[in-house]
Design a protein around this motif. Structure first.
Motif, PDB file in Angstrom:
ATOM      1  N   GLY A 188      -3.899   5.644  -6.426  1.00 34.20           N
ATOM      2  CA  GLY A 188      -2.602   5.644  -5.760  1.00 34.20           C
ATOM      3  C   GLY A 188      -2.695   5.176  -4.320  1.00 34.20           C
ATOM      4  O   GLY A 188      -1.847   4.421  -3.839  1.00 34.20           O
ATOM      5  N   VAL A 189      -3.737   5.634  -3.625  1.00 39.29           N
ATOM      6  CA  VAL A 189      -3.956   5.201  -2.241  1.00 39.29           C
ATOM      7  C   VAL A 189      -4.155   3.686  -2.198  1.00 39.29           C
ATOM      8  O   VAL A 189      -3.590   2.995  -1.335  1.00 39.29           O
ATOM      9  CB  VAL A 189      -5.176   5.922  -1.643  1.00 39.29           C
ATOM     10  N   ALA A 190      -4.943   3.154  -3.139  1.00 39.42           N
ATOM     11  CA  ALA A 190      -5.196   1.709  -3.171  1.00 39.42           C
ATOM     12  C   ALA A 190      -3.916   0.937  -3.458  1.00 39.42           C
ATOM     13  O   ALA A 190      -3.629  -0.081  -2.818  1.00 39.42           O
ATOM     14  CB  ALA A 190      -6.256   1.393  -4.224  1.00 39.42           C
ATOM     15  N   LEU A 191      -3.133   1.418  -4.413  1.00 42.20           N
ATOM     16  CA  LEU A 191      -1.918   0.700  -4.806  1.00 42.20           C
ATOM     17  C   LEU A 191      -0.856   0.749  -3.716  1.00 42.20           C
ATOM     18  O   LEU A 191      -0.041  -0.172  -3.597  1.00 42.20           O
ATOM     19  CB  LEU A 191      -1.356   1.290  -6.104  1.00 42.20           C
ATOM     20  N   GLY A 192      -0.863   1.800  -2.916  1.00 40.95           N
ATOM     21  CA  GLY A 192       0.144   1.936  -1.865  1.00 40.95           C
ATOM     22  C   GLY A 192       0.128   0.794  -0.873  1.00 40.95           C
ATOM     23  O   GLY A 192       1.160   0.454  -0.283  1.00 40.95           O
ATOM     24  N   GLY A 193      -1.035   0.192  -0.674  1.00 44.89           N
ATOM     25  CA  GLY A 193      -1.114  -0.914   0.266  1.00 44.89           C
ATOM     26  C   GLY A 193      -1.022  -2.282  -0.384  1.00 44.89           C
ATOM     27  O   GLY A 193      -0.942  -3.291   0.323  1.00 44.89           O
ATOM     28  N   GLU A 194      -1.023  -2.345  -1.714  1.00 43.33           N
ATOM     29  CA  GLU A 194      -1.104  -3.642  -2.394  1.00 43.33           C
ATOM     30  C   GLU A 194       0.171  -4.470  -2.267  1.00 43.33           C
ATOM     31  O   GLU A 194       0.145  -5.576  -1.731  1.00 43.33           O
ATOM     32  CB  GLU A 194      -1.431  -3.436  -3.878  1.00 43.33           C
ATOM     33  N   ALA A 195       1.298  -3.966  -2.777  1.00 39.91           N
ATOM     34  CA  ALA A 195       2.514  -4.775  -2.760  1.00 39.91           C
ATOM     35  C   ALA A 195       2.980  -5.087  -1.338  1.00 39.91           C
ATOM     36  O   ALA A 195       3.251  -6.256  -1.023  1.00 39.91           O
ATOM     37  CB  ALA A 195       3.610  -4.086  -3.570  1.00 39.91           C
ATOM     38  N   PRO A 196       3.088  -4.079  -0.442  1.00 39.05           N
ATOM     39  CA  PRO A 196       3.473  -4.418   0.940  1.00 39.05           C
ATOM     40  C   PRO A 196       2.488  -5.378   1.597  1.00 39.05           C
ATOM     41  O   PRO A 196       2.888  -6.287   2.328  1.00 39.05           O
ATOM     42  CB  PRO A 196       3.478  -3.053   1.652  1.00 39.05           C
ATOM     43  N   GLY A 197       1.200  -5.191   1.328  1.00 41.02           N
ATOM     44  CA  GLY A 197       0.200  -6.085   1.895  1.00 41.02           C
ATOM     45  C   GLY A 197       0.322  -7.491   1.349  1.00 41.02           C
ATOM     46  O   GLY A 197       0.204  -8.475   2.092  1.00 41.02           O
ATOM     47  N   ALA A 198       0.555  -7.604   0.043  1.00 36.81           N
ATOM     48  CA  ALA A 198       0.674  -8.931  -0.573  1.00 36.81           C
ATOM     49  C   ALA A 198       1.897  -9.660  -0.044  1.00 36.81           C
ATOM     50  O   ALA A 198       1.841 -10.863   0.266  1.00 36.81           O
ATOM     51  CB  ALA A 198       0.742  -8.788  -2.091  1.00 36.81           C
ATOM     52  N   TRP A 199       3.030  -8.961   0.043  1.00 38.85           N
ATOM     53  CA  TRP A 199       4.249  -9.592   0.547  1.00 38.85           C
ATOM     54  C   TRP A 199       4.091 -10.027   2.002  1.00 38.85           C
ATOM     55  O   TRP A 199       4.492 -11.121   2.375  1.00 38.85           O
ATOM     56  CB  TRP A 199       5.431  -8.634   0.409  1.00 38.85           C
ATOM     57  N   THR A 200       3.500  -9.149   2.814  1.00 34.83           N
ATOM     58  CA  THR A 200       3.294  -9.501   4.222  1.00 34.83           C
ATOM     59  C   THR A 200       2.346 -10.680   4.351  1.00 34.83           C
ATOM     60  O   THR A 200       2.592 -11.627   5.105  1.00 34.83           O
ATOM     61  CB  THR A 200       2.728  -8.287   4.991  1.00 34.83           C
ATOM     62  N   PHE A 201       1.262 -10.633   3.610  1.00 37.53           N
ATOM     63  CA  PHE A 201       0.243 -11.676   3.696  1.00 37.53           C
ATOM     64  C   PHE A 201       0.809 -13.038   3.313  1.00 37.53           C
ATOM     65  O   PHE A 201       0.644 -14.028   4.040  1.00 37.53           O
ATOM     66  CB  PHE A 201      -0.927 -11.308   2.783  1.00 37.53           C
ATOM     67  N   ILE A 202       1.471 -13.103   2.170  1.00 38.46           N
ATOM     68  CA  ILE A 202       1.943 -14.404   1.692  1.00 38.46           C
ATOM     69  C   ILE A 202       3.094 -14.907   2.539  1.00 38.46           C
ATOM     70  O   ILE A 202       3.210 -16.107   2.815  1.00 38.46           O
ATOM     71  CB  ILE A 202       2.340 -14.324   0.193  1.00 38.46           C
ATOM     72  N   ILE A 210       7.340  -2.329   6.138  1.00 35.90           N
ATOM     73  CA  ILE A 210       7.542  -2.544   4.706  1.00 35.90           C
ATOM     74  C   ILE A 210       6.912  -1.415   3.900  1.00 35.90           C
ATOM     75  O   ILE A 210       7.513  -0.891   2.954  1.00 35.90           O
ATOM     76  CB  ILE A 210       6.957  -3.897   4.282  1.00 35.90           C
ATOM     77  N   SER A 211       5.700  -1.035   4.264  1.00 34.53           N
ATOM     78  CA  SER A 211       4.994   0.002   3.522  1.00 34.53           C
ATOM     79  C   SER A 211       5.733   1.332   3.572  1.00 34.53           C
ATOM     80  O   SER A 211       5.839   2.039   2.563  1.00 34.53           O
ATOM     81  CB  SER A 211       3.575   0.159   4.075  1.00 34.53           C
ATOM     82  N   LEU A 212       6.250   1.682   4.746  1.00 29.92           N
ATOM     83  CA  LEU A 212       6.998   2.937   4.884  1.00 29.92           C
ATOM     84  C   LEU A 212       8.214   2.946   3.981  1.00 29.92           C
ATOM     85  O   LEU A 212       8.389   3.861   3.156  1.00 29.92           O
ATOM     86  CB  LEU A 212       7.419   3.118   6.342  1.00 29.92           C
ATOM     87  N   ALA A 213       9.064   1.940   4.113  1.00 26.38           N
ATOM     88  CA  ALA A 213      10.309   1.923   3.349  1.00 26.38           C
ATOM     89  C   ALA A 213      10.059   1.791   1.852  1.00 26.38           C
ATOM     90  O   ALA A 213      10.644   2.517   1.042  1.00 26.38           O
ATOM     91  CB  ALA A 213      11.192   0.775   3.839  1.00 26.38           C
ATOM     92  N   TYR A 214       9.169   0.871   1.473  1.00 27.98           N
ATOM     93  CA  TYR A 214       8.925   0.608   0.061  1.00 27.98           C
ATOM     94  C   TYR A 214       8.299   1.801  -0.649  1.00 27.98           C
ATOM     95  O   TYR A 214       8.787   2.246  -1.692  1.00 27.98           O
ATOM     96  CB  TYR A 214       8.022  -0.619  -0.067  1.00 27.98           C
ATOM     97  N   ASN A 215       7.240   2.347  -0.082  1.00 28.38           N
ATOM     98  CA  ASN A 215       6.522   3.422  -0.768  1.00 28.38           C
ATOM     99  C   ASN A 215       7.310   4.727  -0.801  1.00 28.38           C
ATOM    100  O   ASN A 215       7.312   5.430  -1.812  1.00 28.38           O
ATOM    101  CB  ASN A 215       5.156   3.643  -0.115  1.00 28.38           C
TER     102      ASN A 215
END
Length: 445
Positions: A128-142, A369-374
């Motif tokens: 869960g900790v790993a997944l919490g950063g995946e989508a926000p990180g991917a969106w920010t990165f790309i 993004i991470s705050l709002a999304y998660n």
């Protein structure tokens, strides 16, 4: 050190592929647990425990991963805004691969007793900790790599790649059940999909090493604009409008994903009388349609505007969703067609991250993004299935009515972005976020 590249020099398709494959594999790792829950139930709890209680506890262990998503997302986003996107982007998939492989190797109740279930809970928390950063990180990165004119396509591709991970998990589980006998699956076969998932996660981590840091972060570091204080405090103090927009956008995303993807097999069985195998087949058929719909949504939104497209797309989404849930029956011959069309138009939610990456400034974008999304996904992700499941026996079309309400919300969000475009396009003197200036800097480096 990886080969430095950007969207300009290596091409948008390659950048999208390398970024999206990690999200696909990470979601594959995360949801494979749910598909193997029946075997986990029998292997990690006392044999004399009532089956319903063991099932509830297994699902509770699965839910533990969701509970800790906001924690992991905020921690990773903090370091992503301070130390760089790429490091966190890389770390999240390595952490997920480690936890998934460990689940495949841990002893069962027969060997460790109750400690086996506790160890399983711990590893789900790590996932869960790993997944919490995946989508926000991917969106920010790309979003910080691609030119602004391709933002919709880039974000929708990354979003749809996550759905592919769920689809892959179902296929691998089906293959394992076909290859192994029921007793072999119970004895050791259930471990094989976890091994496959963990191994593919490591492949994704290897591929991600060829990605470069985002031009936006590089410019911020060069100009000493990287935040030195707590990014979360800055977001909570100064960016409530962006938080509000992101919460609404995430609510729309979570509602569509949970009801029309995750809950549809259950709804088809409980309310419409489908058998389990057909219900799962119908649900799986929709995944490729969502992927194509999301890509089409991104392509069109880049040409007519985010707000305009979201308003326009909410109407066929409402119409096709209504046609499916209001008229489908096991005897009808158009089940797959109706669900495929509805799934295509629900691809519009692939554009949800566009609202978020455009609303927050570069120095705190990952954290915002991470705050709002998660937080929103954890809340609505937990509440929606419980409420709909509880109301379904007495209000048989509650899922349909809820989707019509969500479609109205999507229309209003699109209208707001159309009328107030500045609300989803951060500006402060000069654009810190999504523009070609970042690429110009990367080319000069």
């Amino acid at each position: 050190m990886g080969v430095q590249m950007d969207a300009k020099t290596s091409g948008l398709p390659r950048l999208l592929l390398l970024s999206g494959i990690g999200g696909t594999l990470e979601f594959f790792d995360f949801v494979i647990f749910l598909f193997l829950a029946p075997f986990i139930t029998k292997n990690f709890f006392p044999p004399d425990m009532p089956e319903w209680l063991a099932t509830v506890q297994a699902l509770g262990i699965f839910a533990a991963g969701y509970v800790f998503r906001p924690v992991g997302g905020l921690v990773m986003a903090h370091f992503g805004d301070i130390s760089g996107r790429k490091r966190v982007f890389q770390f999240s998939i390595v952490l997920m691969a480690f936890a998934t492989t460990a689940i495949a190797l841990i002893p069962t109740y027969e060997t460790l007793g109750s400690s086996a279930a506790l160890l399983l809970v711990l590893l789900r928390i790590v996932q869960g900790v790993a997944l919490g950063g995946e989508a926000p990180g991917a969106w920010t990165f790309i979003a910080e790599h691609v030119p602004a004119r391709h933002l919709g396509l880039a974000c929708s591709f990354i979003s749809s790649s996550l759905i592919v991970g769920v689809f892959m998990a179902s296929l691998v589980t089906m293959a394992a059940n076909w290859f192994f006998s029921p007793q072999e699956m119970l004895d050791y076969g259930w471990r094989v999909p976890f091994v496959v998932a963990g191994g593919l996660g490591l492949v994704g981590a290897f591929l991600r090493r060829w990605l470069s840091e985002t031009p936006v972060y590089l410019r911020a570091r060069q100009e000493r604009a990287v935040v030195n204080s707590l990014p979360l405090a800055i977001v909570l103090r100064s960016h409530w409008k962006a938080i509000s927009i992101s919460l609404v956008a995430t609510w729309i995303l979570s509602a569509v994903v949970i009801v029309t993807t995750l809950m549809t097999p259950l709804i088809l069985q409980k309310h419409y009388g489908f058998d389990a195998q057909t219900a799962l087949a119908v649900s799986a058929f929709g995944a490729p349609c969502v992927f194509v719909g999301a890509i089409a949504a991104g392509y069109l939104a880049d040409r007519i505007g985010l707000g305009s497209y979201f308003m326009a797309a909410s109407l066929p989404f409402a119409a096709t969703t209504y046609l499916f849930y209001a008229h489908v029956t096991p005897a009808s011959g158009n089940v797959y067609f109706l669900f495929g069309i509805a799934s295509f138009f629900k691809g519009m939610v692939g554009l949800v991250p566009c609202f978020m990456v455009r609303a927050f400034p570069g120095p705190v974008r990952f954290t915002g993004i991470s705050l709002a999304y998660n937080v929103a996904f954890a809340f609505f992700g937990a509440l929606t299935p419980v409420v709909i499941g509880a109301l379904l026996p007495s209000a048989s079309f509650v899922h349909l009515h809820y989707m019509m309400f969500v479609a109205a919300g999507a229309f209003l969000l699109g209208l707001y972005a159309f009328v107030r475009p500045e609300a989803v396009r951060y500006q402060a003197g000069r654009d810190e976020g999504l523009s070609n200036s970042g690429h110009e800097l990367a080319q000069r480096r």
